[in-house]
Design a protein around this motif. Structure first.
Motif, PDB file in Angstrom:
ATOM      1  N   GLU A 210       7.721  69.025 -16.579  1.00 27.78           N
ATOM      2  CA  GLU A 210       6.330  68.522 -17.016  1.00 27.78           C
ATOM      3  C   GLU A 210       6.282  66.950 -17.007  1.00 27.78           C
ATOM      4  O   GLU A 210       7.248  66.208 -17.415  1.00 27.78           O
ATOM      5  CB  GLU A 210       6.238  68.784 -18.561  1.00 27.78           C
ATOM      6  CG  GLU A 210       4.949  68.424 -18.973  1.00 27.78           C
ATOM      7  CD  GLU A 210       4.712  69.140 -20.440  1.00 27.78           C
ATOM      8  OE1 GLU A 210       3.783  68.841 -20.925  1.00 27.78           O
ATOM      9  OE2 GLU A 210       5.446  69.707 -20.937  1.00 27.78           O
ATOM     10  N   HIS A 220      11.076  72.669 -17.929  1.00 25.08           N
ATOM     11  CA  HIS A 220      10.906  73.868 -18.688  1.00 25.08           C
ATOM     12  C   HIS A 220      11.417  75.106 -17.735  1.00 25.08           C
ATOM     13  O   HIS A 220      11.028  75.115 -16.563  1.00 25.08           O
ATOM     14  CB  HIS A 220       9.274  74.113 -18.777  1.00 25.08           C
ATOM     15  CG  HIS A 220       8.568  73.034 -19.682  1.00 25.08           C
ATOM     16  ND1 HIS A 220       8.487  73.275 -21.066  1.00 25.08           N
ATOM     17  CD2 HIS A 220       8.041  71.900 -19.295  1.00 25.08           C
ATOM     18  CE1 HIS A 220       7.763  72.146 -21.629  1.00 25.08           C
ATOM     19  NE2 HIS A 220       7.545  71.585 -20.462  1.00 25.08           N
ATOM     20  N   ASP A 222      11.002  78.116 -17.190  1.00 27.85           N
ATOM     21  CA  ASP A 222      10.144  79.109 -17.331  1.00 27.85           C
ATOM     22  C   ASP A 222      10.348  80.014 -16.018  1.00 27.85           C
ATOM     23  O   ASP A 222       9.561  81.279 -16.037  1.00 27.85           O
ATOM     24  CB  ASP A 222       8.785  78.642 -17.555  1.00 27.85           C
ATOM     25  CG  ASP A 222       8.457  78.270 -18.670  1.00 27.85           C
ATOM     26  OD1 ASP A 222       8.992  78.378 -19.660  1.00 27.85           O
ATOM     27  OD2 ASP A 222       7.538  77.342 -18.744  1.00 27.85           O
TER      28      ASP A 222
END
Length: 381
Positions: A210, A220, A222
């Motif tokens: 990010e 992150h 994810d």
């Protein structure tokens, strides 16, 4: 000479069949145009001689757009001596940028073996172009250009799988400043706004980074895109839900996929994997742009021919160059050039999709270990 002519005739005959099928089915028709039997894997398109017309630059040569007879890309000029390592040349990108601000477009490349990022200085059509090292950065898989800090100017971002992620900003004529992002060692790299905050983020093989502004970054985890994600990883909102999704190829194995981004009521982010194609391998290079002329982008990609010198899964399968049309729900695969090596056409590691003739239609310029070709876009038929 007879053998080479025969192989070329077979190549064109095989591709003509594909074009006739495209015409019958209302697909885009592409006309193949042979440029050179070189095995450089990168090609750029920019105006070398400032005549207002796009030229082709690949490896040790550039090809001017037209001569006295009006013939396209037959005037070949040597610009350098790219270093060779086995089947490879240490030349994994061709990014146009006027580095020294002299009004002539230079280009930026990098190499796996030399472990350096460099720029080649355009001195015109006579004489070789000097190479200037920007930095020693580790093995370079390839290089991309993105506007990381939103100032309207691109930064240079190498993908260095064994070294941390960083980018380089041109802050004056021939003056480069290096910015560190973090210790993200990844085969695969993309850039785009993942969380919708207006800032572009980096996507790596095992997550996304990010952009908090002022060169502050937060990782992150994810999503896991596998150990050999493509370069680039394309960031775009496919399903129109306001959240950017990912398009990713397996650069050194089978498979091409898109990952649908979702965010639950607690703000937890997820990426659901969808198959685009699992019949071909070595989807290393991807371009997302409009080739049909309908105002919506298509995915242009193909099998990188001999990516690891024949050592990847599927390396000896048929060779193909394709465009995938997206209808809002799924992708449809369309062959541009498909068949055995020498009839089908593979990609290299850095290709271009650009209007070369001023027709308003984007042509495909593709280099690789199986030669340098243009596929002229003749529109829907």
């Amino acid at each position: 000479m007879f053998i080479r002519t025969f192989v070329l005739a077979v190549f064109l005959a095989g591709i003509t069949t594909t074009f006739l099928q495209a015409q019958q089915n209302g697909k885009v028709m592409f006309t193949p145009y042979f440029i050179a039997a070189e095995s450089f894997e990168s090609v750029g398109v920019f105006d070398v001689d400032n005549d207002g017309k796009p030229d082709i630059v690949s490896g040790d040569f550039f090809y001017l757009n037209g001569d006295e007879a009006g013939t396209l890309f037959r005037k070949r000029h040597r610009l350098g001596q790219q270093r060779a390592y086995g089947e490879y040349f240490d030349d994994f990108a061709t990014i146009p940028l006027d580095v020294n601000k002299d009004g002539r477009m230079d280009f930026i490349t990098g190499g796996w073996f030399g472990e350096e990022l460099r720029w080649h200085e355009n001195v015109g059509t006579d004489g070789e172009w000097p190479a200037h090292v920007i930095a020693k950065i580790g093995n370079v898989e390839t290089v991309r250009a993105w506007d990381v800090d939103n100032d309207g100017q691109v930064e240079i971002v190498p993908n260095t799988p064994g070294s941390p992620l960083h980018y380089f900003k041109l802050e004056g004529p021939s003056k480069w400043v290096r910015y560190e992002v973090g210790d993200y060692k990844s085969h695969g790299l993309g850039y785009g706004d993942i969380n919708g905050d207006g800032r572009g983020d980096f996507v790596v093989g095992n997550g996304w980074v990010e952009n908090k502004g002022n060169n502050q970054w937060v990782f992150h985890q994810d999503v896991d895109l596998g150990p050999h994600a493509s370069i680039p990883i394309i960031v775009t909102d496919l399903n129109g839900d306001g959240k950017n999704d990912l398009i990713v190829g397996n650069a050194h194995g089978y498979g091409l996929y898109w990952y649908e981004q979702g965010v639950d009521r607690n703000g937890k982010r997820s990426f659901d994997k969808h198959v685009i194609d699992e019949t071909a391998s070595q989807y290393h290079e991807l371009v997302w742009t409009d080739v049909t002329g309908d105002g919506k982008p298509e995915l242009i990609t193909g099998k990188r021919y001999r990516a690891h010198n024949g050592g990847d899964p599927g390396s000896n399968d048929q060779v193909g160059l394709y465009y995938f049309a997206w209808d809002g729900k799924s992708f449809t695969k369309n062959n541009i050039a498909y068949g055995p090596a020498g009839i089908g056409k593979g990609t290299g590691i850095f290709m271009q999709v650009v209007d070369l003739r001023g027709t308003g239609r984007k042509d495909i310029v593709v280099a690789g270990k199986d030669g340098l070709w243009v596929f002229f876009n003749e529109g829907l038929h």
